[in-house]
Design an enzyme around this catalytic site. Structure first.
Site, PDB file in Angstrom:
ATOM      1  CB  CYS A  88      -1.001  -0.047   1.151  1.00 25.29           C
ATOM      2  SG  CYS A  88      -2.354   1.122   0.937  1.00 25.29           S
ATOM      3  CG  HIS A 196      -3.875  -3.650   2.506  1.00 26.61           C
ATOM      4  ND1 HIS A 196      -2.985  -3.184   3.446  1.00 26.61           N
ATOM      5  CD2 HIS A 196      -4.486  -2.551   2.007  1.00 26.61           C
ATOM      6  CE1 HIS A 196      -3.049  -1.866   3.514  1.00 26.61           C
ATOM      7  NE2 HIS A 196      -3.974  -1.455   2.655  1.00 26.61           N
ATOM      8  CD  GLU A 198      -1.655  -6.311   4.870  1.00 21.33           C
ATOM      9  OE1 GLU A 198      -1.294  -6.567   3.703  1.00 21.33           O
ATOM     10  OE2 GLU A 198      -1.821  -5.144   5.285  1.00 21.33           O
TER      11      GLU A 198
END
Lengths: 216, 257
Positions: A88, A196, A198
């Site tokens: 990001c 993202h 994650e």
């Protein structure tokens, strides 16, 4: 393998750490994962992850405030060529300049400016928030075995800005949000995702596993 | 193409999941971390925890719930309820929340939204608006902000308030119709569309889902970017997969992977 996640007061580092832990386990990689603001640890690392949320200028300021961190990044990533993943705003920082709110210098590792997304349909919301698919512009090992295209897997985006790369060769993948929006940039041992990983369930865990086994 | 999101919402009280019907009758429905894992596996696009713990002494329990959820679920997590100070937001983000939802504190002092967005970024600040229909003025429908579970009127116009908090940096609006909440007759489509069309950020429709057509209506007619529901999922009336297939069949782009 020592993986560092740089802690400079930005973002959800807990999630990034847990996702890397899980991806490493699933990929059979013995990873020693450290969330750190110690520049020495970054110098000694094998792989570097730079997360980041919020405004570009705030992230840059936060990173500058960590003693010796920029030098350590320059050493580990540029001099030693260790694999680097920016997430990001951590990916946006790779650019030459950020133009969010004010003009702020980036690392200039990937030529280009960070500009506001401008979907063709003015009714489309900014930020782009949610799940979108990826269109590959240039094959890259971090996308190994990840289905892309309209019927592919999805990545989770939350952003109002993206890198507009100067050299088209640095563009790895885009996503469609009223026109192409930069999703992944990469050059040599450096890769950055606007989304993202994650938070992107199986696409994210696969991409992180690919990053951990990547030999640029 | 960006997909419409389906978001189950878990009301959490003292570390346990409950679902209030119109925010009044509460029924215990389990462990939030287990529920979160199940929704993650089922393909929910995000999860929302609404902490309704009454006693401030017990409010730290939610941090443990969030931290444990973030260990297992690699999907976006929004947490709201009782967020009053910047330190509340910091603690929730640190525990593993991706977005924090602000409700009463934003109504009491809208500048709090600006402070929070400046500090943590627009993208992680959600403003939760509880709106209720009030008497029409000259044939125009109006909605006002209500607090205290819909019992207390504030006199603040919901549409104006939504515009204000977005101008202060709210990255998303979680819009609940207090008229529809718990009734299972569908979202307040008129309210949802009015606010979604009035602001530049995504709106999550909430309150009133009883069947899967209501989810379709929320996106198609309400112009919402995401649909939130609780009891239809918690009590197993429908699965997340059924919801998404239904939306997909109705022509709404959803994430099926």
């Amino acid at each position: 393998m020592k993986v560092v996640i740089i802690d400079y007061g930005s973002g959800n580092l807990h999630s990034a750490g847990k996702a890397i832990e899980r991806a490493a386990r699933e990929a059979g990689v013995a990873a020693d994962i450290s969330i750190t603001s110690d520049s020495g640890e970054v110098r000694d690392s094998d792989r570097v992850v730079l997360p980041g949320v919020g405004a570009f200028a705030d992230c840059r300021q936060g990173l500058d405030a960590v003693d010796g961190m920029l030098d350590a990044l320059e050493f580990a990533v540029r001099d030693q060529g260790r694999p680097f993943l920016g997430i990001c705003v951590g990916a946006q920082l790779l650019a030459t300049r950020g133009l969010e709110k004010t003009t702020t210098a980036g690392f200039d590792w990937i030529k280009g400016d960070v500009v506001q997304i401008s979907p063709s349909d003015p009714a489309m919301k900014i930020p782009q928030m949610g799940w979108n698919t990826l269109e590959v512009v240039k094959d890259h090992p971090v996308l190994h075995c990840i289905p892309t295209g309209e019927s592919g897997w999805h990545a989770y985006f939350v952003h109002s800005y993206h890198i507009r790369v100067e050299d088209p060769d640095d563009l790895i993948a885009v996503t469609d949000y009223g026109g192409p929006v930069t999703a992944i940039v990469g050059r040599d041992n450096i890769v950055g995702t606007q989304f993202h990983p994650e938070k992107s369930q199986k696409l994210g865990l696969s991409l992180i596993a690919n990053f951990l086994t990547w030999k640029p | 193409m960006l997909k419409a999101r389906v978001i189950p919402c878990l009301d959490v009280k003292d570390g346990r999941v409950v679902k209030g019907v119109s925010f009044v009758d509460l029924i215990d429905a389990g462990d939030p971390v287990e529920a979160a894992k199940a929704y993650d596996a089922a393909g929910a696009d995000e999860l929302t925890f609404l902490d309704i713990t009454a006693s401030s002494d017990d409010r730290s329990i939610i941090f443990d719930v969030v931290a444990e959820t973030a260990e297992h679920c690699f999907m976006p997590l929004t947490v709201g309820g009782g967020v009053r100070e910047l330190s509340d937001i910091r603690n929730l983000l640190k525990a593993g929340a991706d977005k924090v939802s602000i409700n009463t504190a934003a109504v009491k002092r809208p500048e709090f939204v600006r402070e929070a967005a400046d500090k943590f970024g627009d993208q992680c600040i959600v403003v939760a608006i509880d709106a209720k229909r009030v008497d029409d003025v000259d044939g125009e429908k109006r909605w006002e902000i209500f607090t205290h579970g819909g019992r207390q009127s504030t006199g603040i116009d919901a549409v104006e308030f939504a515009r204000l908090v977005v101008s202060y940096g709210a990255g998303e609006i979680l819009l609940t119709s207090m008229d529809q909440d718990g009734r299972k007759t569908g979202y307040d489509i008129h309210l949802t569309r009015t606010i979604a069309d009035a602001v530049t950020v995504p709106v999550i429709a909430s309150g009133g889902v009883g069947n899967l057509d209501h989810l379709v209506e929320g996106i198609r007619e309400g112009h919402a970017a995401a649909v939130l529901a609780a009891s239809i999922f918690h009590f197993g009336t429908y699965t997340i997969g059924e919801a998404k297939r239904h939306m997909h069949n109705a022509g709404i782009p959803v994430r099926m992977d």
